[in-house]
Design an enzyme around this catalytic site. Structure first.
Site, mmCIF file in Angstrom:
data_model
loop_
_atom_site.group_PDB
_atom_site.id
_atom_site.type_symbol
_atom_site.label_atom_id
_atom_site.label_comp_id
_atom_site.label_asym_id
_atom_site.label_seq_id
_atom_site.Cartn_x
_atom_site.Cartn_y
_atom_site.Cartn_z
ATOM 1 C CE LYS A 142 -22.995 35.459 -7.848
ATOM 2 N NZ LYS A 142 -23.853 34.381 -8.334
ATOM 3 C CD GLN B 214 -25.322 31.384 -7.194
ATOM 4 O OE1 GLN B 214 -25.312 32.608 -7.252
ATOM 5 N NE2 GLN B 214 -24.399 30.650 -7.791
ATOM 6 C CG ASP C 232 -27.342 35.426 -13.486
ATOM 7 O OD1 ASP C 232 -26.120 35.645 -13.454
ATOM 8 O OD2 ASP C 232 -27.956 34.810 -12.595
HETATM 9 N N1 GUN Z 1 -24.132 29.394 -10.752
HETATM 10 C C1 GUN Z 1 -22.857 29.384 -11.220
HETATM 11 N N2 GUN Z 1 -22.596 30.543 -11.858
HETATM 12 C C2 GUN Z 1 -23.718 31.287 -11.788
HETATM 13 C C3 GUN Z 1 -24.056 32.584 -12.257
HETATM 14 O O1 GUN Z 1 -23.273 33.297 -12.896
HETATM 15 N N3 GUN Z 1 -25.326 33.001 -11.980
HETATM 16 C C4 GUN Z 1 -26.206 32.234 -11.307
HETATM 17 N N4 GUN Z 1 -27.423 32.708 -11.098
HETATM 18 N N5 GUN Z 1 -25.919 31.035 -10.853
HETATM 19 C C5 GUN Z 1 -24.678 30.571 -11.103
#
Ligand code: GUN
Length: 285
Positions: A50, A94, A117
């Site tokens: 990211k 995350q 998200d």
């Molecule tokens: N863990 C797996 N996919 C995601 C996501 O799209 N966002 C977040 N915050 N955690 C994740």
């Protein structure tokens, strides 16, 4: 191999190039906070990816690492500080979290203006009632939104199609089903208790698997010519990254398939970048 490959890397690159151009043209300062609690190795890799995407787009990435022993209050206090910080436009915590932290409480602590998200329950509610569109301020959940773009890139008209979603997680399966339904697909959601998974998946014109089990989707479970979108991110017995589908065999039957890696993963991150730019654009409303 019959199936055409839906190249998530190429499509994500196109989206990120557009985002970078907009940020440059409008001289925007866009900030994304990424919070990692604990030391889950896969999460560390995702967070690093990211950051790289932010760099490509000209988004300023602010990383916060808390130890696995951090209390729920400490996580929520950090989120509240980020909510109040004008340099931060989007906040991503995350997942997965350490077991002692309540996922829903953490999701709800994020400001609705920074919920890139789209995990807040009011955001999910807006998706359920179809309250989103080109000029909407509703954030779309990144993985399902990325899947929709991949399906569209195949040239497939979703309206009236049989869509089967395997997996019912709050992050992917449920919002995915809602978004397909909003496009007038006939949607079936399967999960670990589904009696005869193959009988259902064989009906699918569009099959989305988001379970997290290698080789769950075998060639005999796929309708000839189907669009197969593989959200799975697993390791096979040799430690190699793979999806939910037995890709090589399924590709002999399907019309389109996403590879793992290089399919849904990069699209999820590209849509996160888009949400973060939208958060910046709407931050003064
Ligand atoms: N863990 C797996 N996919 C995601 C996501 O799209 N966002 C977040 N915050 N955690 C994740």
């Amino acid at each position: 191999m019959a199936a055409k490959i839906l190249d998530g890397n190429a499509l994500a690159k196109k989206i990120k190039t557009e985002i970078a151009a907009q940020i440059k043209r409008d001289n925007l300062e866009v900030g994304l906070a990424v919070v990692l609690v604990g030391n889950d190795p896969a999460s560390r890799v995702y967070v690093d990816h990211k950051k790289k995407d932010c760099d490509e787009c000209g988004i300023i990435s602010h990383e916060y690492r808390l130890p696995a022993s951090a209390t729920q209050n400490q996580v929520i206090e950090l989120i509240q500080a980020l909510n109040a910080d004008s340099e931060i436009n989007g906040i991503l915590i995350q997942q997965p979290f350490p077991a002692h932290i309540d996922v829903l409480s953490v999701n709800e602590a994020v400001s609705p203006y920074k919920d890139v998200d789209a995990f807040r329950t009011d955001t999910v509610g807006k998706i359920a009632v179809g309250d989103y569109g080109a000029d909407s301020t509703t954030f779309l959940p990144c993985t399902p939104a990325g899947v929709m773009e991949l399906i569209r890139s195949s040239g497939t008209d979703i309206c009236g199609k049989e869509c089967v979603v395997v997996g019912r997680s709050n992050i992917v399966g449920k919002p995915m089903a809602l978004m397909l339904l909003n496009e007038s697909a006939t949607v079936t959601v399967c999960h670990s208790k589904t009696a005869d998974l193959g009988a259902v998946t064989r009906r699918a014109d569009i099959l989305v698997s988001a379970v997290g089990r290698a080789r769950l989707i075998t060639a005999d479970m796929v309708k000839p010519g189907a669009v197969v979108i593989d959200v799975g991110m697993n390791r096979d017995e040799n430690g190699k990254l793979c999806g939910d589908a037995d890709t090589a065999a399924v590709a002999e039957v399907a019309g389109f398939i996403t590879p793992v890696p290089g399919g849904v993963g990069p699209m999820t991150r590209a849509l996160l970048m888009r949400n973060t730019l939208n958060a910046k654009r709407h931050s003064h409303e």
